[in-house]
Design a protein around this motif. Sequence first.
Motif, mmCIF file in Angstrom:
data_model
loop_
_atom_site.group_PDB
_atom_site.id
_atom_site.type_symbol
_atom_site.label_atom_id
_atom_site.label_comp_id
_atom_site.label_asym_id
_atom_site.label_seq_id
_atom_site.Cartn_x
_atom_site.Cartn_y
_atom_site.Cartn_z
ATOM 1 N N LEU A 50 0.819 -1.214 0.000
ATOM 2 C CA LEU A 50 0.000 0.000 0.000
ATOM 3 C C LEU A 50 0.853 1.265 0.000
ATOM 4 N N SER A 51 2.061 1.176 0.554
ATOM 5 C CA SER A 51 2.889 2.375 0.570
ATOM 6 C C SER A 51 3.931 2.362 -0.544
ATOM 7 N N GLY A 52 3.843 1.383 -1.431
ATOM 8 C CA GLY A 52 4.648 1.403 -2.646
ATOM 9 C C GLY A 52 6.019 0.773 -2.546
ATOM 10 N N PHE A 53 6.338 0.141 -1.406
ATOM 11 C CA PHE A 53 7.666 -0.445 -1.287
ATOM 12 C C PHE A 53 7.757 -1.835 -1.908
ATOM 13 N N LEU A 54 6.618 -2.460 -2.137
ATOM 14 C CA LEU A 54 6.610 -3.751 -2.819
ATOM 15 C C LEU A 54 5.597 -3.679 -3.955
ATOM 16 N N ARG A 55 5.854 -4.419 -5.019
ATOM 17 C CA ARG A 55 4.876 -4.493 -6.097
ATOM 18 C C ARG A 55 4.084 -5.787 -5.953
ATOM 19 N N GLY A 59 -3.632 -8.067 -8.802
ATOM 20 C CA GLY A 59 -4.528 -7.232 -8.006
ATOM 21 C C GLY A 59 -4.270 -5.762 -8.301
ATOM 22 N N THR A 60 -5.155 -4.926 -7.800
ATOM 23 C CA THR A 60 -5.020 -3.504 -8.086
ATOM 24 C C THR A 60 -5.136 -2.681 -6.809
ATOM 25 N N ILE A 61 -4.645 -1.458 -6.897
ATOM 26 C CA ILE A 61 -4.787 -0.513 -5.796
ATOM 27 C C ILE A 61 -5.402 0.752 -6.388
ATOM 28 N N ALA A 62 -6.551 1.146 -5.859
ATOM 29 C CA ALA A 62 -7.186 2.366 -6.335
ATOM 30 C C ALA A 62 -7.064 3.433 -5.262
ATOM 31 N N VAL A 63 -6.542 4.602 -5.670
ATOM 32 C CA VAL A 63 -6.424 5.707 -4.730
ATOM 33 C C VAL A 63 -7.231 6.877 -5.269
ATOM 34 N N ASN A 64 -8.131 7.406 -4.484
ATOM 35 C CA ASN A 64 -9.013 8.511 -4.902
ATOM 36 C C ASN A 64 -9.701 8.210 -6.231
ATOM 37 N N GLY A 65 -10.064 6.969 -6.446
ATOM 38 C CA GLY A 65 -10.777 6.611 -7.661
ATOM 39 C C GLY A 65 -9.889 6.258 -8.847
ATOM 40 N N ARG A 66 -8.585 6.517 -8.739
ATOM 41 C CA ARG A 66 -7.683 6.129 -9.836
ATOM 42 C C ARG A 66 -7.089 4.765 -9.547
ATOM 43 N N THR A 67 -7.065 3.897 -10.537
ATOM 44 C CA THR A 67 -6.602 2.532 -10.320
ATOM 45 C C THR A 67 -5.162 2.361 -10.793
ATOM 46 N N PHE A 68 -4.369 1.699 -9.945
ATOM 47 C CA PHE A 68 -2.969 1.450 -10.285
ATOM 48 C C PHE A 68 -2.679 -0.053 -10.150
ATOM 49 N N PRO A 69 -1.794 -0.591 -11.024
ATOM 50 C CA PRO A 69 -1.375 -1.992 -10.827
ATOM 51 C C PRO A 69 -0.406 -2.086 -9.646
ATOM 52 N N TYR A 70 0.336 -1.037 -9.411
ATOM 53 C CA TYR A 70 1.243 -0.989 -8.250
ATOM 54 C C TYR A 70 1.575 0.463 -7.983
ATOM 55 N N LEU A 71 2.132 0.721 -6.810
ATOM 56 C CA LEU A 71 2.584 2.070 -6.470
ATOM 57 C C LEU A 71 4.093 2.049 -6.271
ATOM 58 N N THR A 72 4.707 3.203 -6.364
ATOM 59 C CA THR A 72 6.090 3.326 -5.912
ATOM 60 C C THR A 72 6.060 4.234 -4.691
ATOM 61 N N HIS A 74 7.359 6.962 -4.164
ATOM 62 C CA HIS A 74 7.181 8.348 -4.563
ATOM 63 C C HIS A 74 5.723 8.628 -4.936
ATOM 64 N N VAL A 75 5.165 7.765 -5.766
ATOM 65 C CA VAL A 75 3.768 7.932 -6.179
ATOM 66 C C VAL A 75 2.853 7.874 -4.961
ATOM 67 N N ALA A 76 3.107 6.907 -4.086
ATOM 68 C CA ALA A 76 2.254 6.753 -2.905
ATOM 69 C C ALA A 76 2.259 8.034 -2.075
ATOM 70 N N GLN A 77 3.438 8.609 -1.890
ATOM 71 C CA GLN A 77 3.512 9.848 -1.112
ATOM 72 C C GLN A 77 2.767 10.980 -1.794
ATOM 73 N N SER A 78 2.936 11.086 -3.110
ATOM 74 C CA SER A 78 2.289 12.194 -3.795
ATOM 75 C C SER A 78 0.767 12.018 -3.810
ATOM 76 N N LEU A 79 0.313 10.771 -3.622
ATOM 77 C CA LEU A 79 -1.130 10.538 -3.535
ATOM 78 C C LEU A 79 -1.640 10.720 -2.109
ATOM 79 N N GLY A 80 -0.752 11.040 -1.211
ATOM 80 C CA GLY A 80 -1.172 11.311 0.156
ATOM 81 C C GLY A 80 -1.162 10.100 1.061
#
Lengths: 506, 323
Positions: A50-55, A59-72, A74-80
């Motif tokens: 969930l915080s982007g340290f592992l891919r 499965g998917t992770i949706a943040v604020n309605g946007r869907t991602f296959p994984y986070l990094t 950096h991306v996780a932080q910028s998404l709050g």
Amino acid sequence: MQPVIVAEKVTKSFPGVQALKGVSLALSPGEIHCVVGENGAGKSTLIKILSGFLRPDSGTIAVNGRTFPYLTPHVAQSLGIQAIYQENILVPQMSVAENIFAGCEIASRLGIVNHRETLRRARTIMDSLGVTLPVEERVENLSVAEQQLVKIARAIAFEPRVLILDEPTAMFNVKETRMVLGLVESLAQRGIGIIYISHRLEEILTIAHYITVLRDGSQVACHHHRMERVDMNTLTREMAGKAVSAFQRSKASIEGEVILEVRDFRLTPQDDPLSLVLHRGEILGIAGLIGSGRTEIFQTLFGLWKKWSGEVWIKEKRVSLHSPQDAIRHGLGYITEDRQRTGLALGLSVAKNVTIPSLDDQFQGFFFPLREEYRIVEKYVEGLDIKTPSLEQEVRFLSGGNQQKVILARWLLKDAEIIIFDEPTIGIDVNAKGEIHRLIADLARQGKSVILISSENPELLALCDRILVVRHGKVVRELVGEEMNEENIISSAFGVTSDGDSSSIF
Amino acid sequence: METHLLEDFAKRKRAKFFRQQTFFLVMVIIVLSALFGFLNPRFLSQGNLLAVFQQIAVLGIATMSMTLLLISGGIDLSIGSMIGLSGVVICKMVMGGYATLPAVVIGFLLPVGCGLVNGIIVSKSKCIPLIVTLGMNYVYYGLALVISQGLFLSLKGKFTFLGRGRLGGVPISVVVLFVVVIAIHFLLRNTKFGRRLVVMGGNEQVAFLSGINVDRLKIANYTFSGALIGLASLVLVSRLGNILANAGEGYELRALASAIIGGVTFEGGRGSVLGAFLGVVLLGIVQNGLNILNVSSYFQTFTIGLIIVIAVVVSNLEKVRKT
């Protein structure tokens, strides 16, 4: 309300182990979602995804309605999304304020840090949390609990929408715990979604809106705690029942010669006295959560630390074990939980790693012939079926299971009569696990005595004649025969009394 | 199956040799020798080659001392001052009318004592040996200055056999060097003491948990390394015939450099005596070759520095590629 983060059927596997098997989780603003499970159930893997340290593998992770296959990260932080791990991420020599803004310093365009503004904003954040901490103070002068608050403040400085807390109260006393819990609730009221991980079920039952139970990487349940009022027994039952390893040892009776007896053992004056008895040919299990003090007890027994008081008797003779040397001389062997750091000299050969403690037994005089050493080691390499291209191979290149066997060979060659295993199968793939289990059972059959410290309850249940459960540094329960089951281990380890209530801090 | 692993081991060892730094060093030494010999045939004369080894005798023994320390996870930066201190005391005693033998014995025992002190401080204080011995370097150098009053001291022509004597045409110092190298090779390979040093250097925690008394082992090792420095000092003072307090200056860094050129690492547990010896030989050949070619000593310093850096970078290439 629209959820701020939704994980959908997330899976993740590591070599030899499926860490997450399709876990889903949804978090709305202002909610506190707790995740519980035993050691190794997959909690850490989940929050790292969930915080982007592992891919995730799928499965998917949706943040604020946007869907991602994984986070990094950096991306996780910028998404709050902000995560606070157990490890210390603060710089001890820097002030509280500097730590809060480390990485996003308040500076002029030329890059010169504005100290006054840094302090002012740090104070504002602290005030908003209702915490009084001197922001100029160096972090190294703060207590562990205060440092935890700084970590939270640091996360809040990023104005997160999701805050992930991994065991934030692990080392705290009652008062400090209350403080952190109060803070977490007030953050939720401000609309931040919170994912909270803890071993302390009583805490979770106090603050949770939702509780997700993980077991062996699977999602066992997701309770709407505010609606259904879950109790401890339910959670305990759900956490138990992990997949059982194939190997099962037939339990022996635990009578016979007492080989080791520990009486009124205390590490510090505050500890409750601990006593235990180990028989010849017995496998004694030590259960308990990570951080429960199980490892420290046996490290102290082995002479690594000074004990406060207590007696150790080996074969009905009182002995004093002041150092590993003493312990080894009296027939003890210790297999540490960290193979790579304290178990093996990774850059040295298999042979060198095996013979370290036995040079004096095997060779008279000052010199010894290498041929002879190899002949001795080769017997054990074959006997334990250690897969290595040669005896000269550096142990770093062996698999985890084979590395563990090298350490076992060391103590077999030393002819240790009492072998302490600390998490012997951690990070080892399933097949090798079974093999290690069989070897441990063989030891007992050959008349050696084994102390098995493990977080894997099925491992304890498959191998042990008796199990002691340790909580907060003391033996809270001894399980024998019919009582030996997972629910009993877990409820004792978590401190749940029979009526389903917490025995502890509140 | 009985001999399978052992045979396999011999085969792998042969294969491994060619990938190792030792092999690389041998090649470099051969190529450089051929080059110097081509530029000035006098370089390859028997007399000159013996001179090369005579020139590196002191550094070679000091490098063996440093190798023992590095492999066990330690280091000693005070060996240069120990050499100076020992030399100064020998000369002072001889000049003061003492017989040669007691002067030499005391000159030998002084570095042994210095090593013992270093070992005790390092093991009991748990401080970083680099820092401890850096400080001790000044302590011993200061002592040497106090004793010599900064003056040039002489042996008055006594005690020359170790540094200048010959045994059937071979300088005794070269014989001593080879004996020391061979002895240290077997010490690390085939003795319990040496094996424990290697394991302690490989992972001190493992050594401790395996029942090795690491404090005592460290003290013993620093003391033994001090004894090698005592020997190196005797060879040096015997060859020079006179001494200043700073006579040993720089030996600690050159010994360190030689060992590292030879594949011994700062992290401990790794490296071989043979490699470290080849490192010394390489430095000796370069220095001697440049001398013969009349290259200025300023430029020699530059060249030697370059060789050290190149050797370290090359030996690290494999590691860099792996990561």
